[in-house]
Design a protein around this motif. Structure first.
Motif, short mmCIF file in Angstrom:
data_model
loop_
_atom_site.label_atom_id
_atom_site.label_comp_id
_atom_site.label_asym_id
_atom_site.label_seq_id
_atom_site.Cartn_x
_atom_site.Cartn_y
_atom_site.Cartn_z
N UNK A 77 -39.82 46.36 28.58
CA UNK A 77 -40.77 46.31 27.48
C UNK A 77 -40.47 47.35 26.39
N UNK A 78 -40.19 48.58 26.77
CA UNK A 78 -39.95 49.63 25.77
C UNK A 78 -38.73 49.30 24.93
N UNK A 79 -37.64 48.92 25.57
CA UNK A 79 -36.42 48.60 24.85
C UNK A 79 -36.60 47.35 23.99
N UNK A 80 -37.28 46.34 24.51
CA UNK A 80 -37.50 45.11 23.75
C UNK A 80 -38.37 45.36 22.52
N UNK A 81 -39.40 46.18 22.68
CA UNK A 81 -40.27 46.48 21.55
C UNK A 81 -39.53 47.29 20.50
N UNK A 82 -38.74 48.26 20.93
CA UNK A 82 -37.94 49.05 20.00
C UNK A 82 -36.99 48.16 19.22
N UNK A 83 -36.36 47.22 19.90
CA UNK A 83 -35.45 46.28 19.24
C UNK A 83 -36.21 45.43 18.21
N UNK A 84 -37.38 44.97 18.56
CA UNK A 84 -38.16 44.14 17.64
C UNK A 84 -38.55 44.92 16.40
N UNK A 85 -38.98 46.16 16.58
CA UNK A 85 -39.32 47.00 15.43
C UNK A 85 -38.11 47.19 14.52
N UNK A 86 -36.96 47.46 15.13
CA UNK A 86 -35.74 47.68 14.36
C UNK A 86 -35.36 46.43 13.56
N UNK A 87 -35.42 45.28 14.21
CA UNK A 87 -35.07 44.03 13.54
C UNK A 87 -35.97 43.79 12.34
N UNK A 88 -37.27 43.99 12.52
CA UNK A 88 -38.21 43.75 11.43
C UNK A 88 -38.04 44.77 10.32
N UNK A 89 -37.83 46.03 10.66
CA UNK A 89 -37.63 47.07 9.65
C UNK A 89 -36.41 46.76 8.80
N UNK A 90 -35.35 46.28 9.45
CA UNK A 90 -34.12 45.94 8.72
C UNK A 90 -34.35 44.77 7.77
N UNK A 91 -35.21 43.84 8.17
CA UNK A 91 -35.50 42.70 7.29
C UNK A 91 -36.34 43.09 6.09
N UNK A 92 -37.17 44.12 6.27
CA UNK A 92 -38.09 44.52 5.21
C UNK A 92 -37.52 45.57 4.27
N UNK A 93 -36.60 46.40 4.78
CA UNK A 93 -36.10 47.52 3.99
C UNK A 93 -34.58 47.51 3.94
N UNK A 94 -34.03 47.47 2.74
CA UNK A 94 -32.58 47.45 2.58
C UNK A 94 -31.92 48.70 3.12
N UNK A 95 -32.65 49.82 3.11
CA UNK A 95 -32.06 51.09 3.55
C UNK A 95 -31.88 51.16 5.06
N UNK A 96 -32.50 50.25 5.79
CA UNK A 96 -32.41 50.27 7.26
C UNK A 96 -31.29 49.34 7.70
N UNK A 97 -30.24 49.85 8.38
CA UNK A 97 -29.16 48.97 8.85
C UNK A 97 -29.69 48.00 9.88
N UNK A 98 -29.15 46.80 9.88
CA UNK A 98 -29.62 45.79 10.84
C UNK A 98 -29.01 46.05 12.21
N UNK A 99 -29.65 45.59 13.26
CA UNK A 99 -29.08 45.73 14.60
C UNK A 99 -27.69 45.11 14.71
N UNK A 100 -27.45 44.01 13.98
CA UNK A 100 -26.14 43.36 14.03
C UNK A 100 -25.05 44.27 13.48
N UNK A 101 -25.38 44.99 12.40
CA UNK A 101 -24.41 45.91 11.82
C UNK A 101 -24.06 47.03 12.79
N UNK A 102 -25.03 47.37 13.66
CA UNK A 102 -24.80 48.44 14.62
C UNK A 102 -24.23 47.93 15.94
N UNK A 103 -23.94 46.62 15.99
CA UNK A 103 -23.32 46.08 17.20
C UNK A 103 -24.31 45.67 18.27
#
Length: 300
Positions: A77-103
């Protein structure tokens, strides 16, 4: 006299208290209702269900959090939620690298070895540290918030105490429950457990209820992809800011079975730079009118 409106807070309130938090949140909802509808609520009409203290060690009011870092993010749950937050933040903010860019290729990328989990968690925390949404939250605070969500969903003493805090404030006069963030999960599950409560209206704001990592763990569990209607509630209004990363799935109507007056009514608002702020949600007219509706004549 029991409050007619009960407010349920979200995570990261462990250093607050029911009176202190109630003063601020109560004023916000009273202002919102007054300005939007002209209806005046007295201070005693509003109560705050407080459960933040369940996340503290008994007898502790430490001024600091444990020294958590990426190595403390747990798989699941913790890792999945962290991933979801990261994915959404990257979609909303150009300054946030996407998870795909980070591998990182989606939540499954977190489910490998402990070393790989820590590496990917570090990448996620570094990315989120630069997200406007999470300012001024530190990486340590982000891990703490992940753990509060996980503890509520996984640890019976925590969810029992949180739901009991809601039950303590609901009485014969209570008609509306307004719940924010993790508090919307607490309120939803408490209402499901108590279909005899007199509450007619549930108003959720900044809610993660539709996020799969939360939705699929709800009590009662969803059936055939649809969540249960919350107990005896007649109307359910869900309010979300599109920039609110916690409310990743902003439309709840498709996720839950309809109630007596139809399905969830989803409303969108803009909270400015404080997208997830409970007070901003409470003073918003679209939230305030939903609260006021529950205080008028009982729905047919």
């Amino acid at each position: 006299m029991v409050a007619r409106v009960v407010l349920v807070h979200g995570i990261a309130q462990q250093y607050e208290g029911p009176e202190l938090l109630g003063l601020r949140l109560g004023a916000a909802v009273r202002d919102g209702v007054k300005l939007a509808t002209g209806l005046t609520l007295a201070p005693e009409d509003v109560a705050c269900a407080f459960y933040g203290n369940v996340f503290l060690e008994p007898g502790s009011r430490s001024a600091d959090l444990p020294p958590w870092n990426e190595r403390d993010v747990e798989a699941g749950l913790e890792a999945d939620l962290l991933q979801a937050w990261w994915q959404q933040a990257a979609e909303l903010e150009d300054a946030v690298p996407s998870p795909d860019e980070e591998g990182t290729r989606g939540p499954a990328g977190f489910a490998a070895s402990r070393l790989l989990l820590s590496q990917r968690a570090r990448a996620a925390l570094n990315a989120l540290a630069g997200a406007r949404f999470f300012q001024p939250v530190t990486k340590r605070m982000l891990v703490s918030e992940l753990k509060q969500v996980r503890r509520y969903l996984d640890e019976p003493p925590v969810w029992q105490a949180a739901r009991a805090a809601v039950a303590e404030q609901v009485g014969a006069d209570t008609r509306v429950v307004v719940a924010h963030s993790l508090g919307s999960v607490v309120a939803y599950e408490a209402l499901c457990e108590n279909p005899g409560w007199p509450v007619t209206d549930l108003v959720t704001v900044g809610s993660p209820l539709g996020l799969p990592v939360i939705f699929n763990r709800l009590s009662p569990l969803p059936v055939q992809g649809r969540g249960a209607w919350p107990g005896g509630v007649v109307r359910w209004t869900n309010v979300a800011d599109p920039g609110d990363i916690v409310a990743l799935v902003s439309e709840l109507a498709p996720r839950f079975v309809p109630g007596p007056a139809g399905g969830v009514e989803d409303r969108r608002i803009t909270n400015g730079v404080r997208m997830h702020d409970f007070e901003r949600y409470l003073t918003a007219p679209k939230t305030a009118t939903a609260v006021a509706a529950g205080l008028q004549e009982p729905p047919a």
